[in-house]
Design an enzyme around this catalytic site. Structure first.
Site, PDB file in Angstrom:
ATOM      1  N   GLY A 175       2.174   2.166  10.742  1.00  0.00           N
ATOM      2  CA  GLY A 175       3.121   3.269  10.582  1.00  0.00           C
ATOM      3  C   GLY A 175       3.875   3.639  11.847  1.00  0.00           C
ATOM      4  O   GLY A 175       4.540   4.665  11.897  1.00  0.00           O
ATOM      5  N   ASN A 203       0.874  -1.177   0.000  1.00  0.00           N
ATOM      6  CA  ASN A 203       0.000   0.000   0.000  1.00  0.00           C
ATOM      7  C   ASN A 203       0.912   1.229   0.000  1.00  0.00           C
ATOM      8  O   ASN A 203       1.513   1.558   1.022  1.00  0.00           O
ATOM      9  CB  ASN A 203      -0.888  -0.047   1.260  1.00  0.00           C
ATOM     10  CG  ASN A 203      -1.690   1.222   1.450  1.00  0.00           C
ATOM     11  OD1 ASN A 203      -1.768   2.071   0.551  1.00  0.00           O
ATOM     12  ND2 ASN A 203      -2.300   1.365   2.622  1.00  0.00           N
ATOM     13  N   TRP A 204       1.005   1.868  -1.144  1.00  0.00           N
ATOM     14  CA  TRP A 204       1.951   2.988  -1.278  1.00  0.00           C
ATOM     15  C   TRP A 204       1.399   4.292  -0.703  1.00  0.00           C
ATOM     16  O   TRP A 204       2.092   5.304  -0.663  1.00  0.00           O
ATOM     17  CB  TRP A 204       2.339   3.188  -2.758  1.00  0.00           C
ATOM     18  CG  TRP A 204       3.064   2.021  -3.356  1.00  0.00           C
ATOM     19  CD1 TRP A 204       3.365   0.831  -2.753  1.00  0.00           C
ATOM     20  CD2 TRP A 204       3.592   1.919  -4.688  1.00  0.00           C
ATOM     21  NE1 TRP A 204       4.040   0.007  -3.617  1.00  0.00           N
ATOM     22  CE2 TRP A 204       4.196   0.647  -4.814  1.00  0.00           C
ATOM     23  CE3 TRP A 204       3.617   2.784  -5.796  1.00  0.00           C
ATOM     24  CZ2 TRP A 204       4.809   0.221  -5.993  1.00  0.00           C
ATOM     25  CZ3 TRP A 204       4.224   2.353  -6.972  1.00  0.00           C
ATOM     26  CH2 TRP A 204       4.818   1.091  -7.063  1.00  0.00           C
ATOM     27  N   LYS A 205       0.138   4.283  -0.318  1.00  0.00           N
ATOM     28  CA  LYS A 205      -0.514   5.466   0.278  1.00  0.00           C
ATOM     29  C   LYS A 205      -0.309   6.697  -0.609  1.00  0.00           C
ATOM     30  O   LYS A 205      -0.240   6.562  -1.824  1.00  0.00           O
ATOM     31  CB  LYS A 205      -0.012   5.682   1.718  1.00  0.00           C
ATOM     32  CG  LYS A 205      -0.168   4.417   2.562  1.00  0.00           C
ATOM     33  CD  LYS A 205      -0.034   4.655   4.036  1.00  0.00           C
ATOM     34  CE  LYS A 205      -0.200   3.324   4.770  1.00  0.00           C
ATOM     35  NZ  LYS A 205      -0.184   3.458   6.211  1.00  0.00           N
ATOM     36  N   GLY A 215       2.699  -1.154   4.298  1.00  0.00           N
ATOM     37  CA  GLY A 215       2.767   0.261   3.957  1.00  0.00           C
ATOM     38  C   GLY A 215       4.213   0.687   3.759  1.00  0.00           C
ATOM     39  O   GLY A 215       4.808   0.487   2.699  1.00  0.00           O
ATOM     40  N   GLY A 216       4.806   1.246   4.809  1.00  0.00           N
ATOM     41  CA  GLY A 216       6.160   1.807   4.756  1.00  0.00           C
ATOM     42  C   GLY A 216       7.170   0.934   4.022  1.00  0.00           C
ATOM     43  O   GLY A 216       7.883   1.408   3.127  1.00  0.00           O
ATOM     44  N   GLU A 276      -6.901   4.835   7.968  1.00  0.00           N
ATOM     45  CA  GLU A 276      -6.690   6.265   7.655  1.00  0.00           C
ATOM     46  C   GLU A 276      -7.930   6.855   6.980  1.00  0.00           C
ATOM     47  O   GLU A 276      -8.256   8.033   7.171  1.00  0.00           O
ATOM     48  CB  GLU A 276      -5.440   6.415   6.768  1.00  0.00           C
ATOM     49  CG  GLU A 276      -4.167   6.212   7.590  1.00  0.00           C
ATOM     50  CD  GLU A 276      -2.990   5.628   6.817  1.00  0.00           C
ATOM     51  OE1 GLU A 276      -3.002   5.646   5.579  1.00  0.00           O
ATOM     52  OE2 GLU A 276      -2.053   5.133   7.479  1.00  0.00           O
ATOM     53  N   HIS A 279      -9.484   1.327   4.965  1.00  0.00           N
ATOM     54  CA  HIS A 279      -8.221   1.500   5.690  1.00  0.00           C
ATOM     55  C   HIS A 279      -8.468   2.449   6.860  1.00  0.00           C
ATOM     56  O   HIS A 279      -9.265   3.391   6.743  1.00  0.00           O
ATOM     57  CB  HIS A 279      -7.152   2.069   4.751  1.00  0.00           C
ATOM     58  CG  HIS A 279      -5.793   2.046   5.365  1.00  0.00           C
ATOM     59  ND1 HIS A 279      -5.391   2.979   6.295  1.00  0.00           N
ATOM     60  CD2 HIS A 279      -4.754   1.185   5.221  1.00  0.00           C
ATOM     61  CE1 HIS A 279      -4.160   2.691   6.695  1.00  0.00           C
ATOM     62  NE2 HIS A 279      -3.746   1.606   6.049  1.00  0.00           N
ATOM     63  N   GLU A 323      -5.695  -4.956  10.607  1.00  0.00           N
ATOM     64  CA  GLU A 323      -4.667  -3.948  10.823  1.00  0.00           C
ATOM     65  C   GLU A 323      -4.950  -3.204  12.124  1.00  0.00           C
ATOM     66  O   GLU A 323      -5.735  -2.239  12.136  1.00  0.00           O
ATOM     67  CB  GLU A 323      -4.659  -2.942   9.673  1.00  0.00           C
ATOM     68  CG  GLU A 323      -4.357  -3.549   8.327  1.00  0.00           C
ATOM     69  CD  GLU A 323      -3.723  -2.515   7.379  1.00  0.00           C
ATOM     70  OE1 GLU A 323      -2.608  -2.755   6.913  1.00  0.00           O
ATOM     71  OE2 GLU A 323      -4.345  -1.471   7.141  1.00  0.00           O
ATOM     72  N   SER A 379       3.184  -2.284  10.371  1.00  0.00           N
ATOM     73  CA  SER A 379       4.630  -2.373  10.618  1.00  0.00           C
ATOM     74  C   SER A 379       5.230  -3.735  10.280  1.00  0.00           C
ATOM     75  O   SER A 379       6.130  -4.204  10.976  1.00  0.00           O
ATOM     76  CB  SER A 379       4.951  -1.975  12.062  1.00  0.00           C
ATOM     77  OG  SER A 379       4.573  -0.616  12.273  1.00  0.00           O
TER      78      SER A 379
HETATM   79  P1  PGA Z   1       2.683   0.167   7.692  1.00  0.00           P
HETATM   80  O1  PGA Z   1       1.243   0.416   7.033  1.00  0.00           O
HETATM   81  O2  PGA Z   1       3.217  -1.115   7.111  1.00  0.00           O
HETATM   82  O3  PGA Z   1       3.498   1.350   7.300  1.00  0.00           O
HETATM   83  O4  PGA Z   1       2.469   0.067   9.156  1.00  0.00           O
HETATM   84  C1  PGA Z   1       0.351  -0.648   6.839  1.00  0.00           C
HETATM   85  C2  PGA Z   1      -0.918  -0.102   6.231  1.00  0.00           C
HETATM   86  O5  PGA Z   1      -1.279   1.031   6.541  1.00  0.00           O
HETATM   87  O6  PGA Z   1      -1.584  -0.785   5.430  1.00  0.00           O
END
Ligand code: PGA
Length: 255
Positions: A174, A9-11, A234-235, A98, A96, A168, A213
């Site tokens: 994050g 997930n490149w956000k 994500g990251g 967010e 998600h 999640e 993470s």
């Molecule tokens: P993260 O994000 O790996 O940076 O914790 C995961 C996500 O938001 O899907």
């Protein structure tokens, strides 16, 4: 059992040029391998087309990070699932944390989005998870129950089979602090049971991703947990070396 799914997930990172560089690096690392797991990347909307061009004819899957709940119409600034399908997306991340937190997306709205995605027919990756306060108050499973019951309302049969669930925990996203193996095992065992209660036999095959993470250093142990069928990353998906290492971990787990 279905294949493991490793999803990036490149956000809201990478412009069109940076996305192409990133996917070329990732694809370069896997294109000659006969992978057992499925690999999915979810770039921002503006990068979907250029990334799709790099991935043409490959097995790497393309996904979006959101969509509107209608197929078409006067919704300035929105993107529909019809557009996403046309560009080569097979998956859409929905709900998600967010989006739930910053854009006020409710289970009711997410249910509409899931239905429009399934109608097309694409696969939604439906994200659920508790906040730290909810966990501390002992409400984790009540929160997850409600998210599943309201979010998946009316989604059954083939539609349910195509739905991926991503657990999640909000406090792990994050932050660099992933849930422990024990916490993930507890949540995923519970999830499998809850889905079986809701949808019977079909729940055995549901792809359950863990997200929050996930990094090269913890990927192998997280992906080895029984009811974990992949990761939503994500990251670490923005660093091609890290993402490739996580894919390697999924391969070594060999579920
Ligand atoms: P993260 O994000 O790996 O940076 O914790 C995961 C996500 O938001 O899907």
């Amino acid at each position: 059992m279905k294949k493991m799914l490793i999803a990036g997930n490149w956000k809201m990172h990478t412009n069109a040029f940076e996305s192409v560089k990133l996917i070329e690096y990732i694809y370069g690392g896997i294109k000659d391998k006969n992978l057992n797991c499925k690999v999915l990347v979810c770039p921002p909307f503006t990068s979907l087309y250029p990334v799709s061009q790099v991935l043409k004819g490959s097995k790497v899957l393309l996904g979006a990070q959101n969509c509107h709940e209608e197929i078409e119409g006067a919704y300035t600034g929105e993107i529909s699932v019809r557009m996403l399908r046309n560009i080569g997306c097979s998956h859409v991340i929905i709900g998600h944390s967010e989006r739930r937190t910053y854009f006020g997306e409710t289970n009711d709205l997410l249910n509409k989005k899931l239905k429009v995605i399934l109608e097309r027919p694409l696969s939604p990756i439906f994200c659920i998870g508790e906040t730290l306060e909810e966990r501390r108050a002992g409400n984790t499973f009540d929160v997850l129950s409600l998210q599943l019951e309201e979010g998946l309302d009316g989604i059954e049969g083939e539609d349910f089979e195509r739905t991926v669930i991503a657990y999640e925990p909000v406090w792990a996203i994050g932050t660099g602090v992933a849930a422990t193996d024990e916490q993930v095992k507890e949540a995923h065992d519970w999830l499998r049971g809850k889905l079986a209660e809701m949808r019977g036999e079909a729940a055995r095959e549901t792809i359950l991703l863990y997200g929050g993470s996930m990094k090269p250093k913890n990927a192998e142990s997280l992906l080895s947990i029984d009811n974990v069928n992949g990761g939503l990353i994500g990251g670490a998906s923005l660093d091609p070396e890290s993402f490739l290492k996580i894919i390697e971990s999924a391969e070594s787990v060999n579920k």
